[in-house]
Design an enzyme around this catalytic site. Structure first.
Site, PDB file in Angstrom:
ATOM      1  N   ARG A  64       0.820  -1.222   0.000  1.00  0.00           N
ATOM      2  CA  ARG A  64       0.000   0.000   0.000  1.00  0.00           C
ATOM      3  C   ARG A  64       0.844   1.258   0.000  1.00  0.00           C
ATOM      4  O   ARG A  64       0.444   2.278  -0.522  1.00  0.00           O
ATOM      5  CB  ARG A  64      -0.906   0.003   1.226  1.00  0.00           C
ATOM      6  CG  ARG A  64      -2.074  -0.945   1.045  1.00  0.00           C
ATOM      7  CD  ARG A  64      -3.008  -0.898   2.213  1.00  0.00           C
ATOM      8  NE  ARG A  64      -2.459  -1.659   3.311  1.00  0.00           N
ATOM      9  CZ  ARG A  64      -3.171  -2.477   4.073  1.00  0.00           C
ATOM     10  NH1 ARG A  64      -4.458  -2.629   3.857  1.00  0.00           N
ATOM     11  NH2 ARG A  64      -2.614  -3.127   5.055  1.00  0.00           N
ATOM     12  N   LYS A 173       1.454 -18.153   6.775  1.00  0.00           N
ATOM     13  CA  LYS A 173       0.649 -18.304   7.972  1.00  0.00           C
ATOM     14  C   LYS A 173       0.390 -16.932   8.588  1.00  0.00           C
ATOM     15  O   LYS A 173       1.138 -16.020   8.263  1.00  0.00           O
ATOM     16  CB  LYS A 173       1.331 -19.232   8.976  1.00  0.00           C
ATOM     17  CG  LYS A 173       2.605 -18.653   9.584  1.00  0.00           C
ATOM     18  CD  LYS A 173       3.205 -19.595  10.565  1.00  0.00           C
ATOM     19  CE  LYS A 173       2.661 -19.431  11.950  1.00  0.00           C
ATOM     20  NZ  LYS A 173       3.325 -18.366  12.745  1.00  0.00           N
ATOM     21  N   HIS A 203       7.195 -22.579   7.456  1.00  0.00           N
ATOM     22  CA  HIS A 203       8.626 -22.542   7.141  1.00  0.00           C
ATOM     23  C   HIS A 203       9.418 -23.628   7.863  1.00  0.00           C
ATOM     24  O   HIS A 203      10.525 -23.946   7.467  1.00  0.00           O
ATOM     25  CB  HIS A 203       9.215 -21.138   7.396  1.00  0.00           C
ATOM     26  CG  HIS A 203       9.475 -20.821   8.831  1.00  0.00           C
ATOM     27  ND1 HIS A 203       8.513 -20.365   9.688  1.00  0.00           N
ATOM     28  CD2 HIS A 203      10.610 -20.886   9.569  1.00  0.00           C
ATOM     29  CE1 HIS A 203       9.047 -20.177  10.880  1.00  0.00           C
ATOM     30  NE2 HIS A 203      10.317 -20.476  10.839  1.00  0.00           N
ATOM     31  N   LYS A 207      13.091 -26.395   6.818  1.00  0.00           N
ATOM     32  CA  LYS A 207      14.339 -26.551   7.572  1.00  0.00           C
ATOM     33  C   LYS A 207      14.977 -27.883   7.203  1.00  0.00           C
ATOM     34  O   LYS A 207      14.297 -28.909   7.115  1.00  0.00           O
ATOM     35  CB  LYS A 207      14.066 -26.493   9.089  1.00  0.00           C
ATOM     36  CG  LYS A 207      13.662 -25.094   9.569  1.00  0.00           C
ATOM     37  CD  LYS A 207      13.504 -25.053  11.074  1.00  0.00           C
ATOM     38  CE  LYS A 207      12.832 -23.759  11.518  1.00  0.00           C
ATOM     39  NZ  LYS A 207      13.732 -22.668  11.777  1.00  0.00           N
ATOM     40  N   GLU A 241      11.707 -20.740  22.432  1.00  0.00           N
ATOM     41  CA  GLU A 241      12.415 -19.543  21.968  1.00  0.00           C
ATOM     42  C   GLU A 241      12.859 -18.744  23.178  1.00  0.00           C
ATOM     43  O   GLU A 241      12.159 -18.712  24.196  1.00  0.00           O
ATOM     44  CB  GLU A 241      11.480 -18.672  21.147  1.00  0.00           C
ATOM     45  CG  GLU A 241      10.969 -19.332  19.893  1.00  0.00           C
ATOM     46  CD  GLU A 241      10.094 -18.366  19.123  1.00  0.00           C
ATOM     47  OE1 GLU A 241      10.620 -17.670  18.254  1.00  0.00           O
ATOM     48  OE2 GLU A 241       8.886 -18.293  19.415  1.00  0.00           O
ATOM     49  N   ASP A 260       0.134 -19.531  17.077  1.00  0.00           N
ATOM     50  CA  ASP A 260       1.350 -19.082  16.400  1.00  0.00           C
ATOM     51  C   ASP A 260       2.321 -20.234  16.126  1.00  0.00           C
ATOM     52  O   ASP A 260       2.991 -20.253  15.095  1.00  0.00           O
ATOM     53  CB  ASP A 260       2.033 -18.019  17.279  1.00  0.00           C
ATOM     54  CG  ASP A 260       3.200 -17.336  16.590  1.00  0.00           C
ATOM     55  OD1 ASP A 260       3.054 -16.989  15.404  1.00  0.00           O
ATOM     56  OD2 ASP A 260       4.245 -17.136  17.237  1.00  0.00           O
ATOM     57  N   HIS A 265       3.725 -25.240  13.245  1.00  0.00           N
ATOM     58  CA  HIS A 265       5.078 -25.808  13.263  1.00  0.00           C
ATOM     59  C   HIS A 265       5.160 -27.098  14.098  1.00  0.00           C
ATOM     60  O   HIS A 265       5.705 -28.102  13.666  1.00  0.00           O
ATOM     61  CB  HIS A 265       6.079 -24.805  13.845  1.00  0.00           C
ATOM     62  CG  HIS A 265       6.048 -23.464  13.179  1.00  0.00           C
ATOM     63  ND1 HIS A 265       5.834 -23.320  11.830  1.00  0.00           N
ATOM     64  CD2 HIS A 265       6.217 -22.203  13.654  1.00  0.00           C
ATOM     65  CE1 HIS A 265       5.867 -22.027  11.518  1.00  0.00           C
ATOM     66  NE2 HIS A 265       6.086 -21.333  12.606  1.00  0.00           N
ATOM     67  N   LYS A 365       7.636 -18.653  24.398  1.00  0.00           N
ATOM     68  CA  LYS A 365       8.605 -17.566  24.226  1.00  0.00           C
ATOM     69  C   LYS A 365       9.295 -17.321  25.562  1.00  0.00           C
ATOM     70  O   LYS A 365       8.790 -17.694  26.615  1.00  0.00           O
ATOM     71  CB  LYS A 365       7.897 -16.296  23.758  1.00  0.00           C
ATOM     72  CG  LYS A 365       7.267 -16.458  22.378  1.00  0.00           C
ATOM     73  CD  LYS A 365       7.358 -15.190  21.555  1.00  0.00           C
ATOM     74  CE  LYS A 365       6.721 -15.342  20.186  1.00  0.00           C
ATOM     75  NZ  LYS A 365       7.621 -15.921  19.176  1.00  0.00           N
TER      76      LYS A 365
HETATM   77  C1  BG6 Z   1       6.982 -17.854  13.312  1.00  0.00           C
HETATM   78  C2  BG6 Z   1       6.255 -17.282  14.497  1.00  0.00           C
HETATM   79  O1  BG6 Z   1       6.126 -18.620  12.517  1.00  0.00           O
HETATM   80  O2  BG6 Z   1       8.058 -18.680  13.764  1.00  0.00           O
HETATM   81  C3  BG6 Z   1       7.200 -16.513  15.402  1.00  0.00           C
HETATM   82  O3  BG6 Z   1       5.224 -16.414  14.045  1.00  0.00           O
HETATM   83  C4  BG6 Z   1       8.389 -17.369  15.782  1.00  0.00           C
HETATM   84  O4  BG6 Z   1       6.527 -16.057  16.568  1.00  0.00           O
HETATM   85  C5  BG6 Z   1       9.018 -17.998  14.542  1.00  0.00           C
HETATM   86  O5  BG6 Z   1       9.325 -16.555  16.458  1.00  0.00           O
HETATM   87  C6  BG6 Z   1      10.084 -19.004  14.924  1.00  0.00           C
HETATM   88  O6  BG6 Z   1      10.761 -19.439  13.784  1.00  0.00           O
HETATM   89  P1  BG6 Z   1      12.226 -20.022  13.890  1.00  0.00           P
HETATM   90  O7  BG6 Z   1      12.534 -20.465  12.499  1.00  0.00           O
HETATM   91  O8  BG6 Z   1      13.114 -18.925  14.371  1.00  0.00           O
HETATM   92  O9  BG6 Z   1      12.161 -21.144  14.872  1.00  0.00           O
END
Ligand code: BG6
Length: 515
Positions: A64, A173, A203, A207, A241, A260, A265, A365
């Site tokens: 935008r 996502k 994603h 990996k 994390e 999330d 994942h 987190k």
């Molecule tokens: C994302 C989440 O999909 O994955 C984030 O939205 C998270 O909150 C991230 O930090 C973690 O990805 P990775 O590859 O660093 O483990």
């Protein structure tokens, strides 16, 4: 391509099939977002560095904001300097940058999409060949729908390369926020694209270590006989994390750890770990098995005392020796928020292989450290030859796959401590990617963008797969929404989560690992 020894990396050799992608234009919607700067631009740059982009490659960023082409190009250079795993090579960037353009427009503005179509037609005219277009939707989910609809109405979704569809769409996502919204989104997508044109991204599937799970499981006969209820005591999947919510409070408040990380994942790690062997490696065979597995998971027991779920928020604490604030004190967070930053689940899979084996999942987190791993804990051997004395320090045999950051796998065994007395101690057998293959492996997004360009959907989520996963998770989110902050636990930043999450395991005489 710069001539370095990295070009002999086994991953890259395995990618030779990718060198044949047709001329391609990638259009990124949500160009001014965080993901574009941190992941997409660096991934495209590194693909260029490895000579894996098609000879005729174009990049169009659509958003935008109004940004001139040269400003966009220098923003891209900044993001490569800041986030790429390799330093900027002027020659590599030049070949990408001179075909990188910026287009501003509203996501609900059909005319902007018509302009985009004209731009692509002009590229084709100048090139004298048709190009495929890959639309990457990396915007907030609220605008997925108008983007998809305008791709349909403008004719961009139905372009053809000879006999084949020349348009593909990658959808980031979060894919919906519950079962209902995921269904609606799948419905919108299916009105505009055929399933084979759609690439729903997670994603984690890009990996290296996650792809390696299939190899570990199905290319090694050592594991297969053990991989079932006769030998496995429990499975623990941890995605931890150390980062907090950072500047993403607005998004995170709507999401929380379960939406999330767990729904996507962590569930992907679970399905690859527990699914049956696919009949072949083709995308549909693998995705069929994942869906079957997800459907065999029993509904979660929701309740305070013997429920299968625990949620919590991080409080203040120490991360890397520095004091950090608690979630409720973070910028953009409602001080009364009932969004969880930690989520732990106990799952039962009702099939022949896994009946009676608990699967524990947790993600949070601001935990002790950044680590993702899958640990298969085996049953103890029968008899008590070595269990009757305190001289015998014994651990349950465990096969652990370290997804990140110290990629590899470990088998935990018991061994005799050298000496005249018989004493035992748990020991570890390690396989480390960095020592075997060298470090600096490609980022997940490199692999995924490349696969989408050649149309390989193995590492992407199918529509029914995302619905099967939401089917499990949505009742949990509804339940938590209905009870507000009641039962919300807390844990100190830098710890391994709330005490209450131990309950999920104690009830079965298990314990969380300290990865
Ligand atoms: C994302 C989440 O999909 O994955 C984030 O939205 C998270 O909150 C991230 O930090 C973690 O990805 P990775 O590859 O660093 O483990």
């Amino acid at each position: 391509m710069p001539d370095t020894s990295e070009s002999r990396h086994p991953f890259l050799e395995g990618l030779s099939k990718h060198r044949g992608s047709p001329p391609t234009v990638i259009v990124v919607f949500g160009a001014s977002g965080d993901l574009t700067a941190r992941k997409l631009i660096p991934a495209i740059y590194n693909l260029g560095y490895d000579n894996l982009l098609p000879a005729d490659f174009y990049l169009v960023e659509f958003s935008r904001k109004s940004i001139p082409d040269d400003v966009f190009r220098s923003m891209a250079v900044d993001s490569i300097n800041q986030f790429s795993r390799r330093e900027l090579d002027g020659g590599v960037w030049q070949s990408i940058g001179e075909r990188a353009f910026y287009q501003s427009g509203g996501y609900d503005d059909l005319e902007a999409f018509n302009q985009l179509r004209k731009r692509i037609e002009k590229i084709e005219k100048d090139l004298g060949r048709p190009v495929q277009s890959l639309f990457y939707i990396s915007t907030p989910p609220s605008v997925f729908k108008p983007i998809l609809e305008n791709l349909g109405k403008s004719g961009l979704a139905s372009r053809h390369l000879g006999e084949k569809e020349a348009s593909k769409v990658i959808v980031e996502k979060p894919f919906g926020r519950d079962l209902e919204s995921a269904r609606v989104l799948n419905d919108v997508i299916s009105r505009v694209f055929q399933e084979k044109q759609v690439f729903r991204i997670d994603h984690y599937l890009g990996k290296e270590t996650v792809q390696d799970l299939l190899v570990q499981r199905f290319a090694n006969s050592i594991f297969e006989p053990l991989w079932n209820r006769r030998y496995v005591e429990c499975v623990q999947i941890t995605v931890a994390e150390d980062l907090g919510v950072g500047s993403r409070g607005g998004y995170y408040e709507q999401s929380g750890a379960t939406r999330d990380m767990i729904q996507n994942h962590t569930m992907q790690l679970l399905s690859l770990t527990a699914m049956e062997p696919p009949v072949s490696l083709d995308p549909e065979s693998i995705r069929d098995e994942k869906v079957k597995l997800l459907k065999a998971i029993q509904p979660l027991k929701l309740g305070p005392e013997d429920g299968d779920v625990v949620r919590a928020q991080y409080g203040e604490g120490l991360i890397g020796g520095e004091r950090v604030p608690g979630y409720l004190q973070e910028e953009g967070i409602d001080p009364e928020s009932n969004t969880e930053t930690y989520s732990a689940l106990r799952l039962s899979i009702n099939n022949w292989r896994w009946e009676g084996v608990p699967f524990y999942l947790r993600s949070g987190k601001r935990m002790g450290r950044r680590v993702s791993e899958i640990a298969i804990q085996l049953k103890c051997p029968p008899g008590n030859l070595f269990s009757a004395s305190e001289k015998f320090d014994l651990a349950a045999n465990t096969i652990a796959f370290q997804i990140q950051p110290d990629e590899g796998s470990t088998v935990l065994l018991n061994a005799k401590i050298p000496g005249l007395e018989t004493r035992t101690q748990p020991v570890k057998m390690h396989f480390r990617y960095s020592t075997t293959f060298g470090s600096n492996t490609p980022e997940a997004y490199e692999r995924l963008i490349l696969d989408a360009m050649i149309g390989d959907s193995t590492l992407f989520i199918r529509g029914d797969e995302t619905e099967a996963s939401w089917n499990l998770i949505s009742p949990l989110n509804d339940y938590w929404d209905s009870i507000g902050r009641r039962g919300m636990e807390s844990y100190a930043s830098g710890s391994w989560g709330p005490l209450e999450s131990e309950r999920l395991l104690w009830q079965n005489r298990h314990q969380w690992r300290r990865p």
